[in-house]
Design an enzyme around this catalytic site. Structure first.
Site, mmCIF file in Angstrom:
data_model
loop_
_atom_site.group_PDB
_atom_site.id
_atom_site.type_symbol
_atom_site.label_atom_id
_atom_site.label_comp_id
_atom_site.label_asym_id
_atom_site.label_seq_id
_atom_site.Cartn_x
_atom_site.Cartn_y
_atom_site.Cartn_z
ATOM 1 C CB THR A 26 23.975 100.495 38.188
ATOM 2 O OG1 THR A 26 24.605 99.213 38.283
ATOM 3 C CG2 THR A 26 23.109 100.717 39.404
ATOM 4 C CB CYS A 32 23.810 95.211 44.806
ATOM 5 S SG CYS A 32 24.566 93.640 44.403
ATOM 6 C CG HIS A 49 25.985 97.632 41.426
ATOM 7 N ND1 HIS A 49 25.165 97.426 40.344
ATOM 8 C CD2 HIS A 49 25.739 96.613 42.268
ATOM 9 C CE1 HIS A 49 24.459 96.322 40.532
ATOM 10 N NE2 HIS A 49 24.799 95.803 41.696
#
Lengths: 165, 213
Positions: A26, A32, A49
């Site tokens: 990711t 995040c 995520h």
């Protein structure tokens, strides 16, 4: 021998699982948190995520379970178990939760990175999943990549290059 | 249900006009500041998923210089001014008159960063004040914050408020180009305006267009 290795990409507020020989990644984690949960013996891993700490913050509409720490971790674990992972063997590695911008005053929203990390840790503890490695906080963005075969988490930042956990 | 379903094409046209007026003033400010001709594209208003938004800015991993500020007042929201690193470097060099300035690796020189922050401040200030005049709403920018990092990491910050309500964002995107540049394909800078969910209603109402029919 050339292995046909596919990189499975996980977007923002998204999750997926991966088995050897594929790897999962990711990009652009800021505040995040990227949560990797894996079973090394079965060579299977899942990546979420996570964007927000708590699904009770949701105000309307359909709940995107991958977006919130509490729902994403639970769902990722049950997905992994459905695909052959064993609950007792699950371990986790986490990265992200940075504070990208420094503001004076700092409202709660600005502290979202640390709050995400806390929420993920809490949820993993509740499910008895040990965190083997973590690279959280700081103030730079991260791209992470996980290989379920050797269970190494590659973390790339703009200024520090690639780090292995 | 979601606020996005209530948005019609006339609403999108209004947002486009907002982008046009705001970025028009900002482009003028940039042009005066650098004493250069600056070209502005017709604003692009789109309803996009978070991932698509990253792609609009060149992909989540693309490294940029981003100035972020919160809009406070009657219609809160987030605003980004995003520049490719090379472009930011050349703007800074011009502003501080130091050809050796570089954004390749930290530590960056304080004065350079401060100049970039001020650039972001001036541009977003002129964007906001024209928006405020146009809508008759009082809008105040926060002190801008600067980050040189991956687009995904920077922009996701501005999506947090929105992500409580939706998995989609309404993005008012205006691209700026330096005029002398031959490669017209290469977009230099972006303004992203991300009103908070509740602000859309307020903006539309201030312009006399009801949101709910």
């Amino acid at each position: 021998m050339i292995e046909s290795k596919t990189i499975i990409k996980v977007g923002i507020a998204d999750m997926n699982i991966v088995k050897t020989p594929d790897i999962i990644r990711t990009s652009g984690l800021g505040s995040c948190v990227g949560v990797v949960i894996y079973d090394q013996t079965r060579e299977i891993a899942g990546l979420a995520h996570v964007m927000l700490p708590d699904s009770s913050l949701a105000k309307s509409g359909v709940l995107n379970i991958a977006k919130y720490a509490d729902t994403a971790v639970k769902d990722l674990v049950s997905k992994l178990i459905r695909h052959g992972a064993r609950a007792n063997f699950l371990k986790a590695k986490i990265a992200g939760g940075a504070q990208m911008f420094q503001f004076s005053g700092g409202s709660d929203m600005m502290r979202i990175g640390p709050r995400n990390v806390e929420a993920v840790k809490l949820e993993l503890a509740a499910l008895n999943i040990a965190i083997v490695a973590a690279d959280v906080g700081g103030n730079s963005g991260r791209t992470i990549e996980f290989n379920p075969q050797n269970c190494i988490l590659h973390i790339r930042t703009v200024n520090k290059g690639i780090q292995e956990l | 249900m979601g606020f996005i379903e209530k948005i019609s094409s006339i609403h999108l046209d209004i947002l486009k006009e907002i982008g046009n007026i705001g970025a028009g003033h900002a482009a003028t400010a940039l042009s005066k500041l650098l004493n250069k001709k600056i070209d502005m594209k017709v604003p692009n208003v789109q309803i996009v998923s978070f991932d698509e938004m990253m792609n609009m800015a060149g992909g989540a991993e693309n490294v940029v210089a981003g100035v972020f500020l919160r809009i406070e007042g009657e219609a809160p929201g987030s605003m980004f001014f995003v520049l490719p690193v090379e472009q930011a470097t050349s703007f800074i060099r011009e502003m501080i008159g130091d050809e050796s300035f570089s954004l390749e690796s930290p530590p960056y020189s304080e004065i350079g960063l401060s100049a970039l922050q001020e650039l972001g401040n001036i541009l977003s200030g002129s964007y906001l004040s024209s928006l405020s005049d146009f809508t008759n709403l009082s809008l105040y920018p926060s002190v801008p914050a600067l980050s040189i990092d991956m687009v995904g990491a920077i922009i996701s910050y501005g999506l947090i408020e929105l992500s409580h309500v939706s998995d989609y964002a309404i993005v008012i995107d205006t691209a700026l180009n330096e005029d002398e540049d031959e490669s017209a394909e290469y977009v230099k800078g972006h303004f992203f305006l991300l009103p908070d969910p509740d602000s859309f209603q307020i903006i539309f109402k201030s312009l006399g267009v009801p949101h709910n029919d």
